[in-house]
Each structure stands twice: as C-alpha cells, then as structure tokens.
Design an enzyme around this catalytic site. Structure first.
Site, short mmCIF file in Angstrom:
data_model
loop_
_atom_site.label_atom_id
_atom_site.label_comp_id
_atom_site.label_asym_id
_atom_site.label_seq_id
_atom_site.Cartn_x
_atom_site.Cartn_y
_atom_site.Cartn_z
N GLU A 41 -5.88 -4.46 10.66
CA GLU A 41 -4.85 -3.45 10.89
C GLU A 41 -5.21 -2.59 12.10
O GLU A 41 -5.98 -1.63 11.97
CB GLU A 41 -4.74 -2.52 9.69
CG GLU A 41 -4.43 -3.20 8.39
CD GLU A 41 -3.78 -2.23 7.41
OE1 GLU A 41 -2.64 -2.46 7.04
OE2 GLU A 41 -4.45 -1.25 7.05
N GLY A 62 2.19 2.54 10.85
CA GLY A 62 3.12 3.63 10.60
C GLY A 62 4.18 3.82 11.68
O GLY A 62 4.77 4.88 11.79
N LYS A 115 0.12 4.25 -0.37
CA LYS A 115 -0.52 5.46 0.18
C LYS A 115 -0.25 6.66 -0.72
O LYS A 115 -0.30 6.52 -1.94
CB LYS A 115 -0.05 5.68 1.63
CG LYS A 115 -0.27 4.44 2.50
CD LYS A 115 -0.04 4.67 3.97
CE LYS A 115 -0.34 3.39 4.73
NZ LYS A 115 -0.20 3.52 6.18
N SER A 142 3.00 -1.77 10.62
CA SER A 142 4.43 -1.81 10.92
C SER A 142 5.08 -3.18 10.68
O SER A 142 5.88 -3.65 11.48
CB SER A 142 4.70 -1.33 12.35
OG SER A 142 4.18 -0.02 12.51
N GLU A 193 -7.12 5.04 7.25
CA GLU A 193 -6.84 6.43 6.88
C GLU A 193 -8.00 7.03 6.08
O GLU A 193 -8.22 8.24 6.11
CB GLU A 193 -5.51 6.49 6.13
CG GLU A 193 -4.35 6.27 7.11
CD GLU A 193 -3.08 5.70 6.52
OE1 GLU A 193 -2.94 5.67 5.29
OE2 GLU A 193 -2.22 5.25 7.31
N HIS A 247 -9.80 1.36 4.52
CA HIS A 247 -8.54 1.59 5.22
C HIS A 247 -8.76 2.63 6.32
O HIS A 247 -9.52 3.58 6.14
CB HIS A 247 -7.46 2.07 4.23
CG HIS A 247 -6.10 2.05 4.86
ND1 HIS A 247 -5.66 3.07 5.68
CD2 HIS A 247 -5.10 1.14 4.82
CE1 HIS A 247 -4.45 2.77 6.10
NE2 HIS A 247 -4.08 1.60 5.60
N ASN A 261 0.87 -1.18 0.00
CA ASN A 261 0.00 0.00 0.00
C ASN A 261 0.91 1.23 0.00
O ASN A 261 1.46 1.60 1.03
CB ASN A 261 -0.89 -0.02 1.25
CG ASN A 261 -1.78 1.20 1.34
OD1 ASN A 261 -1.89 1.98 0.40
ND2 ASN A 261 -2.41 1.39 2.50
P1 PGA Z 1 2.48 0.55 7.81
O1 PGA Z 1 1.06 0.76 7.12
O2 PGA Z 1 3.06 -0.73 7.29
O3 PGA Z 1 3.28 1.77 7.40
O4 PGA Z 1 2.23 0.49 9.29
C1 PGA Z 1 0.15 -0.31 6.99
C2 PGA Z 1 -1.13 0.19 6.41
O5 PGA Z 1 -1.61 1.27 6.81
O6 PGA Z 1 -1.71 -0.45 5.50
#
Ligand code: PGA
Length: 254
Positions: free
Chosen positions: A166, A172, A11, A214, A98, A96, A9
């Site tokens: 998640e 993150g 983003k 992460s 976000e 997601h 992903n």
């Molecule tokens: P991350 O993001 O691996 O940077 O924690 C995962 C995600 O939001 O899909």
C-alpha cells in the site's frame, strides 16, 4: 489457481455498533453469491464480538486492525492475539501505514508478526513507501520493512502470511489517484523476488500479494489483471456496501 482475496479495512468507522451491524449485514448479503474470493472484514476491535456472534456462515473471515505483541499484562489499551481469536478473528492487519504514522516501527512490526503467528492468527503485513524518489531509495525502504518483519519467520509460517502493498501516497484518494496497474505489477515482482531470496520460489508463488490504496470499482479490474495481484485491501470503498460488493465481484470474475 491463485488465491483471490478482498479485505475490508473499516479503520475508525462506523460510529456505532448498530451501524457496524448494518454495514456487515449489507456486505454479507452483497457478497453471498460471489464464489472463489475470500472476503475478510476488519472492523474496529469493539465491534468484532457483536459481528462475529451473529454470523453463522463460513465464507467471511474476520481480522483485527492491529494487535499487541504481548499475550497479557499491564499494557493499558492494548489487544492481544488470544483476545482477537477469542472473538472470532482469524487474521490480523499488521504494520498499516496509519499505525506506523502513529509511531510504530519495523521492530514493533516484527514482534507483532511473531506474536500473531505464534498464537495462530494469520498475518496481513502492510508495507508501502511514503513517496517515490528517482534514485529508487523507496525500494531500500520497502526491503527494510520486509526484511525486518520476517527476520524470525520460517518457511512453514509463511503459509499464514498475506502481504499488502500500500503506497502511502495512494491511500484515501479516489480511483484516479491510485497506482497504475503496471507500477503495481513492478511491485509484485519486487516482493516475489524478495520472497524467493529470503525463502524460496514456492513461498514467492504461494504468498498472496494484495494491493491497497484507493481501490474502487472503476479501477479494480485493471489493477487485478494487469497488476497481477491476488486481491485488494480496501479502505474507504469498504464502507459502501455496493462498492465493496462490486469490487469482490470484479475479483471473482476476471
Ligand atoms: P483506501 O485505504 O482504500 O481508502 O485508500 C486503503 C488502506 O489504507 O488500507
């Protein structure tokens, strides 16, 4: 044998189409000899056509990072399932955290899931709690996310669904802040129990369940084996060719 998947992903990265093509080329080469893992790349919408147009292989699949629930119409700024398919996406990430933080609710997610499946896109449904509380209220929160998303989905359509768990508090950060493998395993059991009750045991065992938050090379092996997931949804580490390729390799080997 269980299906193994790793999804990148990206983003809101990278900044330019040239950088996106370079990142894709690097990942393509990095994973080219790794067998037995489905690799899905979810770039920003605008980079999808360029990337898929230059890709001749069949090992990598592509995903949109979101979609709108209408096929067409006066919806400025939105992207539909048919549009995503027409530029080479076979999957779409829905719900997601976000997107949810920007106002998307469970009902929006439900409509998006239905629109994607109706138009032949496979769904990567994201669920995850903001925080853990001792009373276990987060489980009610997750159950609500799952129940609403699949309200009008039938058993047959579940063949085209992947669930990505998640926890928002683990996204993150770095590998020290990711969830512990045993906690991940608990959540896999929780999701399978939901799928068994809502559908049946076959759906529970066939629906891939991924962990995201992460994931990095140092924690990938333990999360995969002890967490008993089918793979990962990778954010920041998917922008690093070596780290992402290493995660795919780990998933292929263990
Ligand atoms: P991350 O993001 O691996 O940077 O924690 C995962 C995600 O939001 O899909």
């Amino acid at each position: 044998m269980k299906k193994r998947m790793v999804i990148a992903n990206w983003k809101l990265h990278p900044e330019t189409v040239d950088e996106a093509l370079d990142l894709f080329d690097g990942i393509k080469d990095g994973v080219s000899r790794i067998k037995g893992v489905e690799v899905v790349i979810a770039p920003p919408f605008v980079f999808l056509p360029e990337i898929t147009a230059e890709y001749r292989g069949s090992r990598i699949e592509f995903a949109g990072q979101d979609l709108f629930y209408k096929g067409e119409g006066s919806f400025t700024g939105e992207v539909s399932a048919p549009m995503l398919k027409s530029v080479g996406a076979s999957y779409v990430i829905i719900g997601h955290s976000e997107r949810r933080a920007l106002g998307e609710n469970n009902e929006d997610v439900q409509m998006k899931v239905e629109a994607a499946l109706a138009d032949g896109l496979r769904v990567i449904l994201c669920i995850g709690e903001r925080e853990r509380n001792h009373g276990g209220e987060y489980l009610t929160f997750l159950l609500e996310e799952l129940t609403t998303a699949f309200e009008n989905v039938n058993e047959k359509q579940m063949k085209h669904v992947v669930i990505a768990y998640e926890p928002i508090w683990a996204i993150g950060k770095d590998d020290d802040d990711a969830m512990q493998p045993t906690q991940v395993h608990e959540m896999v059991i929780f999701i399978k129990k939901f799928l068994t009750e809502r559908f049946n045991a076959r759906v529970a065992s066939n629906t891939p369940i991924l962990y995201g938050g992460s994931v990095e090379p140092p924690n990938a092996e333990a999360l995969f084996t002890e967490g008993e997931v089918d793979g990962f949804l990778v954010g920041h580490a998917s922008l690093d060719i070596d780290e992402f390729s290493e995660i795919v390799k780990i998933v292929s080997l263990v």
